[in-house]
Enzyme design. Structure first.
Site, PDB file in Angstrom:
ATOM      1  N   GLU A   1       0.858  -1.186   0.000  1.00 39.61           N
ATOM      2  CA  GLU A   1       0.000   0.000   0.000  1.00 39.61           C
ATOM      3  C   GLU A   1       0.890   1.230   0.000  1.00 39.61           C
ATOM      4  OE1 GLU A   1      -3.168  -0.092   2.871  1.00 39.61           O
ATOM      5  OE2 GLU A   1      -3.580  -2.196   2.515  1.00 39.61           O
TER       6      GLU A   1
ATOM      7  N   HIS B   1      -8.807  10.084   3.800  1.00 42.28           N
ATOM      8  CA  HIS B   1      -8.545   9.036   2.810  1.00 42.28           C
ATOM      9  C   HIS B   1      -8.904   9.576   1.437  1.00 42.28           C
ATOM     10  CE1 HIS B   1      -8.276   5.230   0.787  1.00 42.28           C
ATOM     11  NE2 HIS B   1      -7.814   4.691   1.895  1.00 42.28           N
TER      12      HIS B   1
ATOM     13  N   ARG C   1      -1.266   9.365   1.896  1.00 47.14           N
ATOM     14  CA  ARG C   1      -2.689   9.672   1.680  1.00 47.14           C
ATOM     15  C   ARG C   1      -3.006  11.164   1.660  1.00 47.14           C
ATOM     16  NH1 ARG C   1      -5.234   4.872   5.445  1.00 47.14           N
ATOM     17  NH2 ARG C   1      -4.773   3.263   3.924  1.00 47.14           N
TER      18      ARG C   1
ATOM     19  N   HIS D   1     -10.861  10.017   7.696  1.00 44.53           N
ATOM     20  CA  HIS D   1     -10.684   8.572   7.842  1.00 44.53           C
ATOM     21  C   HIS D   1     -10.108   8.191   9.202  1.00 44.53           C
ATOM     22  CE1 HIS D   1     -10.218   4.535   6.429  1.00 44.53           C
ATOM     23  NE2 HIS D   1      -8.898   4.547   6.528  1.00 44.53           N
TER      24      HIS D   1
ATOM     25  N   ARG E   1      -0.471   8.570   9.491  1.00 47.06           N
ATOM     26  CA  ARG E   1      -0.423   7.120   9.716  1.00 47.06           C
ATOM     27  C   ARG E   1      -0.054   6.385   8.434  1.00 47.06           C
ATOM     28  NH1 ARG E   1      -4.642   2.864   9.245  1.00 47.06           N
ATOM     29  NH2 ARG E   1      -5.938   4.424   8.230  1.00 47.06           N
TER      30      ARG E   1
HETATM   31  C1  LIG Z   1     -13.627   1.977   6.243  1.00 48.28           C
HETATM   32  C2  LIG Z   1     -12.377   1.774   7.049  1.00 48.28           C
HETATM   33  C3  LIG Z   1     -11.347   0.993   6.533  1.00 48.28           C
HETATM   34  C4  LIG Z   1     -10.171   0.813   7.264  1.00 48.28           C
HETATM   35  N1  LIG Z   1      -9.180  -0.004   6.754  1.00 48.28           N
HETATM   36  C5  LIG Z   1      -8.091  -0.256   7.516  1.00 48.28           C
HETATM   37  C6  LIG Z   1      -7.111  -1.187   7.084  1.00 48.28           C
HETATM   38  O1  LIG Z   1      -7.219  -1.796   6.014  1.00 48.28           O
HETATM   39  N2  LIG Z   1      -6.027  -1.395   7.881  1.00 48.28           N
HETATM   40  C7  LIG Z   1      -5.851  -0.753   9.077  1.00 48.28           C
HETATM   41  O2  LIG Z   1      -4.846  -0.989   9.754  1.00 48.28           O
HETATM   42  N3  LIG Z   1      -6.788   0.113   9.517  1.00 48.28           N
HETATM   43  C8  LIG Z   1      -7.899   0.369   8.772  1.00 48.28           C
HETATM   44  N4  LIG Z   1      -8.846   1.233   9.240  1.00 48.28           N
HETATM   45  C9  LIG Z   1      -8.669   1.804  10.586  1.00 48.28           C
HETATM   46  C10 LIG Z   1      -8.925   0.712  11.639  1.00 48.28           C
HETATM   47  O3  LIG Z   1     -10.064  -0.025  11.257  1.00 48.28           O
HETATM   48  C11 LIG Z   1      -9.150   1.297  13.006  1.00 48.28           C
HETATM   49  O4  LIG Z   1      -8.149   2.238  13.314  1.00 48.28           O
HETATM   50  C12 LIG Z   1      -9.150   0.221  14.086  1.00 48.28           C
HETATM   51  O5  LIG Z   1     -10.016  -0.818  13.737  1.00 48.28           O
HETATM   52  C13 LIG Z   1      -9.544   0.842  15.409  1.00 48.28           C
HETATM   53  O6  LIG Z   1      -9.741  -0.165  16.345  1.00 48.28           O
HETATM   54  P1  LIG Z   1     -10.218   0.234  17.804  1.00 48.28           P
HETATM   55  O7  LIG Z   1     -10.347  -1.048  18.555  1.00 48.28           O
HETATM   56  O8  LIG Z   1      -9.361   1.284  18.352  1.00 48.28           O
HETATM   57  O9  LIG Z   1     -11.641   0.926  17.573  1.00 48.28           O
HETATM   58  P2  LIG Z   1     -13.025   0.388  16.891  1.00 48.28           P
HETATM   59  O10 LIG Z   1     -12.836  -0.832  16.106  1.00 48.28           O
HETATM   60  O11 LIG Z   1     -13.638   1.555  16.206  1.00 48.28           O
HETATM   61  O12 LIG Z   1     -13.868   0.036  18.159  1.00 48.28           O
HETATM   62  C14 LIG Z   1     -14.359   1.027  19.012  1.00 48.28           C
HETATM   63  C15 LIG Z   1     -15.429   0.431  19.868  1.00 48.28           C
HETATM   64  O13 LIG Z   1     -15.818   1.333  20.875  1.00 48.28           O
HETATM   65  C16 LIG Z   1     -17.227   1.432  20.913  1.00 48.28           C
HETATM   66  N5  LIG Z   1     -17.553   2.738  21.465  1.00 48.28           N
HETATM   67  C17 LIG Z   1     -17.367   3.969  20.930  1.00 48.28           C
HETATM   68  N6  LIG Z   1     -17.782   4.924  21.770  1.00 48.28           N
HETATM   69  C18 LIG Z   1     -18.238   4.295  22.873  1.00 48.28           C
HETATM   70  C19 LIG Z   1     -18.822   4.723  24.088  1.00 48.28           C
HETATM   71  N7  LIG Z   1     -19.022   6.016  24.356  1.00 48.28           N
HETATM   72  N8  LIG Z   1     -19.207   3.800  24.999  1.00 48.28           N
HETATM   73  C20 LIG Z   1     -19.056   2.469  24.750  1.00 48.28           C
HETATM   74  N9  LIG Z   1     -18.507   2.003  23.606  1.00 48.28           N
HETATM   75  C21 LIG Z   1     -18.098   2.905  22.693  1.00 48.28           C
HETATM   76  C22 LIG Z   1     -17.649   1.225  19.490  1.00 48.28           C
HETATM   77  O14 LIG Z   1     -18.993   0.863  19.401  1.00 48.28           O
HETATM   78  C23 LIG Z   1     -16.693   0.094  19.103  1.00 48.28           C
HETATM   79  O15 LIG Z   1     -17.142  -1.141  19.590  1.00 48.28           O
HETATM   80  C24 LIG Z   1     -10.028   1.429   8.525  1.00 48.28           C
HETATM   81  C25 LIG Z   1     -11.059   2.197   9.052  1.00 48.28           C
HETATM   82  C26 LIG Z   1     -12.224   2.367   8.316  1.00 48.28           C
HETATM   83  C27 LIG Z   1     -13.329   3.196   8.893  1.00 48.28           C
END
Ligand SMILES: Cc1cc2nc3c(=O)[nH]c(=O)nc-3n(C[C@H](O)[C@H](O)[C@H](O)COP(=O)(O)OP(=O)(O)OC[C@H]3O[C@@H](n4cnc5c(N)ncnc54)[C@H](O)[C@@H]3O)c2cc1C
Length: 522
Positions: free
Chosen positions: A113, A228, A274, A334, A369
């Site tokens: 990428e 993005h 990006r 993004h 990032r």
């Molecule tokens: C469309 C898209 C494509 C992506 N593609 C990639 C990729 O290919 N590779 C890569 O490395 N990254 C990618 N990313 C980024 C990556 O997905 C995220 O940075 C990563 O998954 C974040 O993980 P996390 O556990 O921190 O948060 P999340 O997976 O967002 O989880 C957060 C959790 O907290 C919960 N939550 C939020 N607020 C509250 C609250 N107030 N009270 C209780 N629960 C709450 C949510 O419901 C969720 O369950 C992408 C992101 C998107 C949107």
């Protein structure tokens, strides 16, 4: 309702679940999550997870690429942990059953990428996050010490005697409840919803950053937002992400006349970082007055449909064939590089409060990032936070002390929670999102940023989000995070990584090779 646990985890994405996986048999783990258990950015991640596992790769090389993308502001110690421990945790996922795509020899197939110097991105077709979520849930669900409460939205961190003792949360019926534990992990994910145009799902409203900030935790790097370059841009359709992996496999950016144009704006062309591709697209659209497209028509259609089934389906819904049509695209918010400051074990500046994943700021991303490093960050630092929580009950851990910052102080102001004090009609989330997109987006300048900073007028007296009506809470969270971004962006008078100032278009290492933090009341 009062809930008690030994460990409280807010969120159910990769960071939360990997932390929970470290707590098997350790004590009562309570997971609160805002929506359904699979809702969050993790489930939407497409392209993959980066790890130095190829024969021509090494952690040192991954580190160099990450530091280059971070544009001079990465925390090198955090990056070293990310790239050195990453392969081990990814292998562990494979041992737990993750079905990543494989090369002919059976080893994980590696994609390339933007800004990666070698192929190092493991993927499960174009639904990598969903596969990782599946595996982690398979791991965590059978743990008898874990309880999961869905549709439970944390609205404030409870700090007593300088120590976090839990959170207040809104239940599905709108009632307020309390969950208490000696240590709490915020793993609430991203904040893309602060902007009108975003690839992030509705739950990504930056709640963790908002509640941590209001409780007095230090926040860092909020001016750095990654836009993005290639979100689907069809009227009436969601801004579905068209993963960078498409360009990694040969997709090209073209203008309305079918001409490749990125070299006009950047020597690295279509696979430049990006932020640069996003600005190139915006400028080409402005120059031609016409849309910009992604085309895969020169690739084999069967390959395209097989490799990218999820994206093909999303395009089909918009009436387009990914393999043969030109796909209209545009930039969308993004990823926010900033967040709650943590050390390498997830400790924040408040005793008993940890953060991991997208809500945290370890400094691994610096000003920008590197693609596919965020799933890795959630995995590695989620695991480290889980291990730290496990140790916590055995040997209490002090809050992180950051050089130059005092630790632990919460800077609480007394008084009525009054987010919308004297404003009468409350606040529409859409107004914040629109303002942020127009004034605190891809191209910034002092005038626009001052308009963004005017959000402060609505936030002056906010003590806690908990006192708000449920329908207002979301807007208040967006407002808090939006203001943190706008303030940091106005402060930084240079351009670097995801932060681009029209009035300060150059990088200025002499004044600005440093990171900025903010703590309530300071
Ligand atoms: C469309 C898209 C494509 C992506 N593609 C990639 C990729 O290919 N590779 C890569 O490395 N990254 C990618 N990313 C980024 C990556 O997905 C995220 O940075 C990563 O998954 C974040 O993980 P996390 O556990 O921190 O948060 P999340 O997976 O967002 O989880 C957060 C959790 O907290 C919960 N939550 C939020 N607020 C509250 C609250 N107030 N009270 C209780 N629960 C709450 C949510 O419901 C969720 O369950 C992408 C992101 C998107 C949107």
């Amino acid at each position: 309702m009062d809930l008690h646990g030994d460990y409280l985890i807010i969120g159910s994405g990769i960071a939360a679940l990997r932390a929970a996986a470290s707590l098997g048999g350790a004590g009562d783990v309570l997971i609160l999550t805002k929506g359904g258990r699979r809702e969050g950015n993790t489930g939407y991640a497409q392209g993959g997870i980066a790890a130095a596992m190829g024969a021509d790769d090494s952690p040192a090389r991954h580190l160099a690429d990450t530091m280059a993308a971070g544009d001079g502001l990465c925390n090198e110690r955090a990056v070293a942990v990310l790239v050195e421990e990453g392969p081990r945790y990814v292998r562990e996922l494979i041992d737990w059953g993750a079905e990543f795509d494989r090369a002919a020899d059976g080893s994980p197939a590696l994609a390339i990428e933007g800004a990666h110097s070698v192929r190092r991105v493991l993927h499960a077709r174009d639904a990598t996050g969903r596969e990782i979520g599946r595996v982690l849930w398979t791991r965590v669900s059978p743990m008898s010490n874990v309880r999961v409460l869905e549709y439970a939205r944390a609205v404030s961190v409870i700090v007593e005697d300088g120590r976090c003792v839990g959170v207040r949360f809104l239940q599905e019926d709108g009632g307020l409840a309390v969950a208490r534990a000696p240590c709490t992990l915020l793993a609430t994910g991203g904040a893309g919803q602060v902007y009108r145009e975003t690839t992030n799902p509705p739950v990504a409203t930056g709640d963790g950053v908002a509640v941590a900030y209001l409780a007095g935790a230090a926040i860092m790097d909020m001016e750095f937002v990654q836009f993005h370059p290639t979100a689907l841009d069809v009227a009436g359709q969601p801004r579905f992400l068209l993963s960078e992996a498409l360009r990694g496999e040969g997709a090209r950016l073209v203008n309305a006349d079918g001409e490749p144009f990125m070299l006009r704006y950047d020597p690295a062309g279509d696979l430049a970082p990006r932020d640069r591709v996003s600005r190139g697209i915006a400028r080409e659209a402005q120059r031609t007055g016409k849309p910009v497209y992604l085309t895969l028509a020169h690739l084999h259609p069967a390959f395209v449909r097989e490799r990218f089934p999820l994206i093909s389906a999303a395009c089909r819904q918009a009436g387009l064939d990914l393999a043969t049509d030109r796909i209209p695209i545009g930039p969308a918010a993004h990823y926010v590089m900033g967040g709650v400051i943590t050390d390498l074990d997830g400790r924040t500046t408040i005793t008993g409060l940890l953060a991991a994943g997208e809500a945290a700021c370890t400094g691994v991303h610096g000003a920008n990032r590197l693609a596919s490093n965020s799933l890795l960050e959630g995995l590695v630092f989620g695991a480290r936070a889980g291990a730290a929580m496990r140790r916590w009950t055995e040997q209490p851990i002090d809050p992180v002390s950051l050089r130059g910052f005092d630790d632990g102080a919460t800077h609480k102001k007394r008084g009525q929670p009054a987010f919308f004090a004297n404003k009468g009609d409350g606040l529409a989330a859409a107004a914040v999102q629109d303002l942020m997109w127009r004034n605190v987006g891809l191209f910034r300048d002092a005038d626009g940023l001052k308009a963004g900073n005017a959000l402060a007028e609505r936030l002056d007296d906010g003590e806690s989000l908990a006192a708000l009506a449920p329908q207002d809470w979301q807007a208040a969270s967006l407002l808090t995070v939006g203001l943190l971004i706008a303030r940091a962006a106005l402060r930084r008078e240079e351009s670097r990584g995801g932060h681009f100032r029209l009035d300060f278009p150059e990088r200025d290492d002499r004044r600005w090779r440093r990171r900025t933090m903010e703590r309530r009341g300071e």
